[in-house]
Structures are given as structure tokens and as C-alpha cells.
Design a protein around this motif. Structure first.
Motif, PDB file in Angstrom:
ATOM      1  N   ASP A 134       0.870  -1.075   0.008  1.00  0.00           N
ATOM      2  CA  ASP A 134      -0.061   0.017   0.049  1.00  0.00           C
ATOM      3  C   ASP A 134       0.877   1.190  -0.015  1.00  0.00           C
ATOM      4  OD1 ASP A 134      -1.705   2.047   0.289  1.00  0.00           O
ATOM      5  OD2 ASP A 134      -2.626   1.330   2.224  1.00  0.00           O
ATOM      6  N   THR A 154       0.030   4.153  -0.070  1.00  0.00           N
ATOM      7  CA  THR A 154      -0.464   5.372   0.651  1.00  0.00           C
ATOM      8  C   THR A 154      -0.392   5.145   2.187  1.00  0.00           C
ATOM      9  OG1 THR A 154      -2.641   4.514   0.642  1.00  0.00           O
ATOM     10  CG2 THR A 154      -2.127   5.821  -1.193  1.00  0.00           C
ATOM     11  N   SER A 155       0.182   3.831   2.418  1.00  0.00           N
ATOM     12  CA  SER A 155       0.326   3.606   3.913  1.00  0.00           C
ATOM     13  C   SER A 155       1.295   4.422   4.507  1.00  0.00           C
ATOM     14  CB  SER A 155       0.604   2.174   4.116  1.00  0.00           C
ATOM     15  OG  SER A 155       0.823   1.916   5.579  1.00  0.00           O
ATOM     16  N   GLU A 156       1.267   4.923   5.918  1.00  0.00           N
ATOM     17  CA  GLU A 156       2.217   5.501   6.553  1.00  0.00           C
ATOM     18  C   GLU A 156       3.216   4.723   7.230  1.00  0.00           C
ATOM     19  OE1 GLU A 156       2.607   8.856   7.277  1.00  0.00           O
ATOM     20  OE2 GLU A 156       0.803   9.082   5.773  1.00  0.00           O
ATOM     21  N   ASP A 157       3.047   3.370   6.741  1.00  0.00           N
ATOM     22  CA  ASP A 157       4.118   2.262   7.409  1.00  0.00           C
ATOM     23  C   ASP A 157       4.992   1.991   6.455  1.00  0.00           C
ATOM     24  OD1 ASP A 157       5.393  -0.012   8.273  1.00  0.00           O
ATOM     25  OD2 ASP A 157       3.615  -1.117   8.514  1.00  0.00           O
ATOM     26  N   PRO A 158       6.347   2.446   6.525  1.00  0.00           N
ATOM     27  CA  PRO A 158       7.105   2.283   5.253  1.00  0.00           C
ATOM     28  C   PRO A 158       7.215   0.693   4.863  1.00  0.00           C
ATOM     29  CG  PRO A 158       8.220   3.252   7.027  1.00  0.00           C
ATOM     30  CD  PRO A 158       6.976   3.034   7.467  1.00  0.00           C
ATOM     31  N   GLN A 214       4.908  -1.168   4.125  1.00  0.00           N
ATOM     32  CA  GLN A 214       4.242  -1.493   3.052  1.00  0.00           C
ATOM     33  C   GLN A 214       4.467  -0.465   1.645  1.00  0.00           C
ATOM     34  OE1 GLN A 214       1.351  -3.269   2.871  1.00  0.00           O
ATOM     35  NE2 GLN A 214       2.454  -4.083   4.885  1.00  0.00           N
ATOM     36  N   TRP A 215       5.676   0.247   1.801  1.00  0.00           N
ATOM     37  CA  TRP A 215       6.036   1.234   0.623  1.00  0.00           C
ATOM     38  C   TRP A 215       6.596   0.200  -0.451  1.00  0.00           C
ATOM     39  CZ3 TRP A 215       8.484   5.921   3.249  1.00  0.00           C
ATOM     40  CH2 TRP A 215       7.527   6.367   3.939  1.00  0.00           C
ATOM     41  N   ARG A 241       9.853   3.663  -3.550  1.00  0.00           N
ATOM     42  CA  ARG A 241       9.476   4.872  -2.673  1.00  0.00           C
ATOM     43  C   ARG A 241      10.394   4.996  -1.319  1.00  0.00           C
ATOM     44  NH1 ARG A 241       4.023   6.190   0.722  1.00  0.00           N
ATOM     45  NH2 ARG A 241       4.611   8.012   1.920  1.00  0.00           N
ATOM     46  N   THR A 258      12.682   8.083  -0.530  1.00  0.00           N
ATOM     47  CA  THR A 258      12.701   8.865   0.739  1.00  0.00           C
ATOM     48  C   THR A 258      13.838   8.803   1.511  1.00  0.00           C
ATOM     49  OG1 THR A 258      10.324   8.028   0.876  1.00  0.00           O
ATOM     50  CG2 THR A 258      11.444   8.682   2.925  1.00  0.00           C
TER      51      THR A 258
END
Length: 167
Positions: free
Chosen positions: A12, A14-18, A20-21, A25, A29
Motif C-alpha cells: 500500500d 499510501t500507508s504511513e508504514d514504510p 508497506q511502501w 519509494r 525517501t
């Protein structure tokens, strides 16, 4: 490990949990954070992430603007602006290239040499890029990054590069 293989679903983005990126991304980052921190470090010498590598390339001797641009994988126009800033700071000089009068040879000054080496000291650079990692993780990260650089270089060909240069 790929997030897909852990959960069986797409990551995901859009998740704030890296965790899941997507990998891209994550790399972007971390790269942006390091670039910001590195620029803050280099600001003490009126340098940035674009000018410092140019100085490092010049430690080996004079180069043309085209050669420096190719080694930094930027356009000649971009490198022209970088070199103008370095010249204003007294770090480089540009003179007629004795090999080709149509070109200008860029030479590092004594001040530029001192600044390049001081700014490149290993410890601050490693601290900026390996924050939060133990020694084993840093070693693993370095091995992975070297493998990625080598793979990208082997994939590069003059037809793929916009400037026609090889690394």
C-alpha cells in the motif's frame, strides 16, 4: 523481502508504514533525507551535492565541462551553472583547453582541493548515510548498493544515455 511475498497482497503506497511502501519509494525517501543532510553538511564550505562531486572529479587533474558533466550524469548546461558557482567561490578556474581551443579546461584550485578533501572526510559522510544501522547492516547495504551501481553501469550503453557518454 518483497512486501507482496509476506502478505500475498500488493503493498500500500499510501500507508504511513514504510514496510508497506514499494522499494522505489523507500529509496527515494531515504535519498531525499540524505541529500538534505548532506547539503547541510556541505553548506559549511558553500558547496552542495552537485558541486562537491565535481570537485572530487577534478582532484585527478583538469577536465572539460563536458567530461565533468558526463561523470556526474548531468547536462553540460547544468554543469555550467555548478562550475560558475564553484568558480565564484574560488574553488575552480576555467581556461582555454590546450587540447582544443573551442573548449575550456576546468582546474581545481589549491583552496578547492583543501575544501573537497575536508568536506569528503569519511566519518561525517558515513554518519549521514548510515544513521540507524549497525555495522553489519551498513556492510550489507554497501554490498547491495555496489551491486546496484554495477548492474546499472552494465545496463548503460551509449544509445541509452542522453549525452552519448559511457560511465
Amino acid at each position: 523481502m518483497n512486501p507482496q511475498s509476506r502478505s500475498g497482497t500488493e503493498p500500500d503506497p499510501t500507508s504511513e508504514d514504510p514496510r508497506q511502501w514499494p522499494t522505489g519509494r523507500l529509496l527515494f525517501t531515504v535519498t531525499r533525507r540524505i541529500e538534505h543532510d548532506w547539503n547541510a553538511h556541505l553548506a559549511a564550505w558553500d558547496l552542495n551535492h552537485a558541486g562537491h562531486p565535481a570537485l572530487l572529479h577534478l582532484l585527478g587533474g583538469p577536465l572539460t565541462q563536458r567530461e565533468i558533466a558526463a561523470r556526474n550524469e548531468v547536462t553540460e548546461q547544468t554543469m555550467s551553472r555548478v562550475l560558475a558557482r564553484l568558480e565564484r567561490s574560488g574553488y575552480v578556474t576555467r581556461e582555454d583547453d590546450p587540447r582544443d581551443r573551442r573548449r575550456r579546461a576546468v582546474t581545481i584550485t589549491d583552496l578547492g582541493r583543501r575544501v573537497a578533501l575536508e568536506a569528503a572526510r569519511l566519518r561525517p559522510a558515513e554518519d549521514l548515510t548510515s544513521r540507524g544501522l549497525d555495522e553489519h547492516q551498513v556492510e550489507t547495504l554497501r554490498e547491495l548498493l555496489v551491486a546496484m551501481v554495477r548492474a546499472q553501469r552494465s545496463d548503460d550503453s551509449p544509445a541509452q544515455r542522453s549525452d552519448g557518454e559511457t560511465l
